[in-house]
Scaffold this motif. Structure first.
Motif, PDB file in Angstrom:
ATOM      1  N   SER A 189       0.847  -0.968  -0.091  1.00 54.34           N
ATOM      2  CA  SER A 189      -0.014  -0.358   0.071  1.00 54.34           C
ATOM      3  C   SER A 189       0.439   1.256   0.086  1.00 54.34           C
ATOM      4  O   SER A 189       1.100   1.540   1.044  1.00 54.34           O
ATOM      5  CB  SER A 189      -1.196  -0.105   0.994  1.00 54.34           C
ATOM      6  OG  SER A 189      -1.960   1.337   1.830  1.00 54.34           O
ATOM      7  N   ARG A 214      -8.625   0.283  -6.938  1.00 50.49           N
ATOM      8  CA  ARG A 214      -8.341  -0.483  -6.902  1.00 50.49           C
ATOM      9  C   ARG A 214      -9.668  -0.934  -5.185  1.00 50.49           C
ATOM     10  O   ARG A 214     -10.076   0.508  -5.317  1.00 50.49           O
ATOM     11  CB  ARG A 214      -8.160  -1.240  -6.208  1.00 50.49           C
ATOM     12  CG  ARG A 214      -6.892  -0.071  -4.934  1.00 50.49           C
ATOM     13  CD  ARG A 214      -5.294  -1.054  -4.011  1.00 50.49           C
ATOM     14  NE  ARG A 214      -4.418  -0.058  -5.033  1.00 50.49           N
ATOM     15  CZ  ARG A 214      -3.109  -0.196  -4.426  1.00 50.49           C
ATOM     16  NH1 ARG A 214      -3.111  -1.221  -3.007  1.00 50.49           N
ATOM     17  NH2 ARG A 214      -2.058   0.332  -4.754  1.00 50.49           N
ATOM     18  N   ASN A 236      -4.395  -0.906   4.788  1.00 51.70           N
ATOM     19  CA  ASN A 236      -4.632  -2.654   4.060  1.00 51.70           C
ATOM     20  C   ASN A 236      -5.029  -2.548   5.304  1.00 51.70           C
ATOM     21  O   ASN A 236      -4.504  -3.894   5.095  1.00 51.70           O
ATOM     22  CB  ASN A 236      -4.040  -2.824   2.864  1.00 51.70           C
ATOM     23  CG  ASN A 236      -1.960  -2.109   3.610  1.00 51.70           C
ATOM     24  OD1 ASN A 236      -2.294  -1.769   4.444  1.00 51.70           O
ATOM     25  ND2 ASN A 236      -1.567  -2.538   2.351  1.00 51.70           N
TER      26      ASN A 236
END
Length: 322
Positions: A189, A214, A236
Motif C-alpha cells: 500500500s 482498486r 490495508n
C-alpha cells in the motif's frame, strides 16, 4: 540586494496584510509604491487609481502586488511595480469578458478548485460551492490568461444552465487534465503523490475513487496540503498507526514549502471512505512515548467520527474462526 542596503535604517514593521516582508523589504516596498504609483502612500492594502484612458480599475490591490514581489529578486521589484497597473487593467477587462462569455465558449475552460472553508468567514456559501469535508470546499473557476473567474449561481443564471451542468462540465475537464500518481514509498500500500498541473491538482480529491483504482474497504488516508498538492495512502492493515503520522508529516513539508505559500491548504489528516472526507487524528506513537504520552497535557488519543471508529475496530480485530 543593493536595493535593500540603500533603504533607510530604523524601519517600521510591516502590517499584517504583508507580514512576510521584513522591515527593510517593507520600507523598499513603500518607497517603490510612492515613486511609481502613489506619492502620498501611507501603507494601506489598496490605493485609489485614476481610471484614465478607459481603465476599468478604480483602485489597486497591493496585497497581490506584495505577494508577487515576495517571490521575485529585489532587482526586479521596480519593473513589477511599474507594470502592475497595466496588468490589473488587463485582468479586469478579461474578467468582464469572462462574465459576458456564452456558456458554449466557456465550458471547455471550467475547472474545480479546492479552498479552505474558513476563508469565507461569515459569508454564506454560494449554491455553486460544494462542501468537500474536513473544512474544505470546492468551487468552479473559468480559467483565463490573467486570472480565474469563480463561477457563482448568478453566472449560471446568465448562462441559463443549472449548477449541476456546470459542475459536470468542470469535472469532465478535470478528468482530461494531466494527472500522474507517483509512488513515493513502495509496498503493498504505497504512499501515492498526485502530480498534476498547478493549483487544480488538489481538486483531484473530488474523484479520489477513480484515482485509487482498486478496492479500499477500509478507506484512504489523505492530506491536501496545497492547492497544487494531494497525497494519499490506502488503508490495508494496522500500518495505519504509522502511516497516518508519516503521511501528515510528508504533507506538512509540502505545505510549508516557501514558494507560492498562498497555495497552502490544510495541515490536517483526513480519512476518505464512500465519498466522504473527514478529519481524523492519529498520534505519532514514537514521539508520544518520548514526550510523555498519557499526561493531561499530552492526551495522545486517536480521534475520529463513529464511522472511523467502527472501521478502526474492524481493522484491528482478529478474524474469528467458524
Amino acid at each position: 540586494m543593493a536595493l535593500f542596503r540603500r533603504s533607510r535604517p530604523n524601519h517600521s514593521s510591516p502590517p499584517g496584510w504583508c507580514s512576510w516582508f521584513g522591515a527593510e523589504e517593507w520600507a523598499v516596498f513603500q518607497e517603490l509604491v510612492r515613486a511609481c504609483l502613489a506619492p502620498d502612500y501611507a501603507g494601506a492594502p489598496r490605493i485609489a487609481w485614476p481610471a484614465a484612458g478607459g481603465s476599468p480599475v478604480p483602485e489597486l490591490d497591493l496585497v497581490q502586488l506584495a505577494l508577487w514581489l515576495r517571490n521575485e529578486p529585489p532587482e526586479q521589484w521596480r519593473t513589477t511595480v511599474e507594470q502592475y497597473p497595466q496588468w490589473c487593467a488587463e485582468a479586469e477587462r478579461e474578467a468582464q469578458e469572462q462574465r459576458a462569455m456564452p456558456y458554449a465558449s466557456a465550458r471547455g475552460a471550467l475547472l474545480p478548485v479546492v479552498r479552505l472553508a474558513e476563508g469565507y468567514g461569515n459569508h454564506r456559501l454560494d449554491a455553486m460551492t460544494r462542501v468537500v469535508g474536513g473544512g474544505l470546499v470546492a468551487e468552479v473557476q473559468l480559467k483565463g490568461e490573467y486570472g480565474d473567474l469563480t463561477i457563482d449561481t448568478e453566472q449560471t443564471r446568465r448562462w441559463d444552465v443549472s449548477p449541476a451542468e456546470v459542475w459536470s462540465a468542470a469535472m469532465a475537464n478535470l478528468r482530461r487534465e494531466p494527472c500522474d500518481i507517483h509512488e513515493a514509498v513502495a509496498g503493498d500500500s504505497p504512499l501515492c503523490v498526485v502530480l498534476g498541473t498547478g493549483e487544480h491538482t488538489a481538486a483531484q480529491v473530488l474523484r479520489l475513487d477513480e484515482l485509487i483504482g482498486r478496492p479500499a474497504p477500509y478507506g484512504v488516508l489523505v492530506v491536501v496540503p496545497r492547492t497544487d498538492g494531494l497525497v494519499f495512502w490506502i488503508i490495508n492493515g494496522p500500518d495505519l498507526l504509522t502511516a497516518g503520522p508519516y503521511l501528515q508529516k510528508y504533507g506538512g513539508k509540502l505545505r510549508d514549502l516557501p514558494e507560492a505559500s498562498e497555495r497552502r491548504l490544510s495541515e490536517e489528516l483526513f480519512w476518505w471512505s464512500d465519498g466522504v472526507l473527514e478529519t481524523v487524528v492519529i498520534p505519532d506513537w514514537k514521539a508520544a512515548i518520548a514526550d510523555g504520552m498519557g499526561s493531561a497535557e499530552r492526551p495522545h488519543t486517536i480521534k475520529g467520527s463513529q464511522r472511523f471508529s467502527d472501521m478502526f475496530f474492524r481493522l484491528m480485530s482478529p478474524p474469528h474462526d467458524g
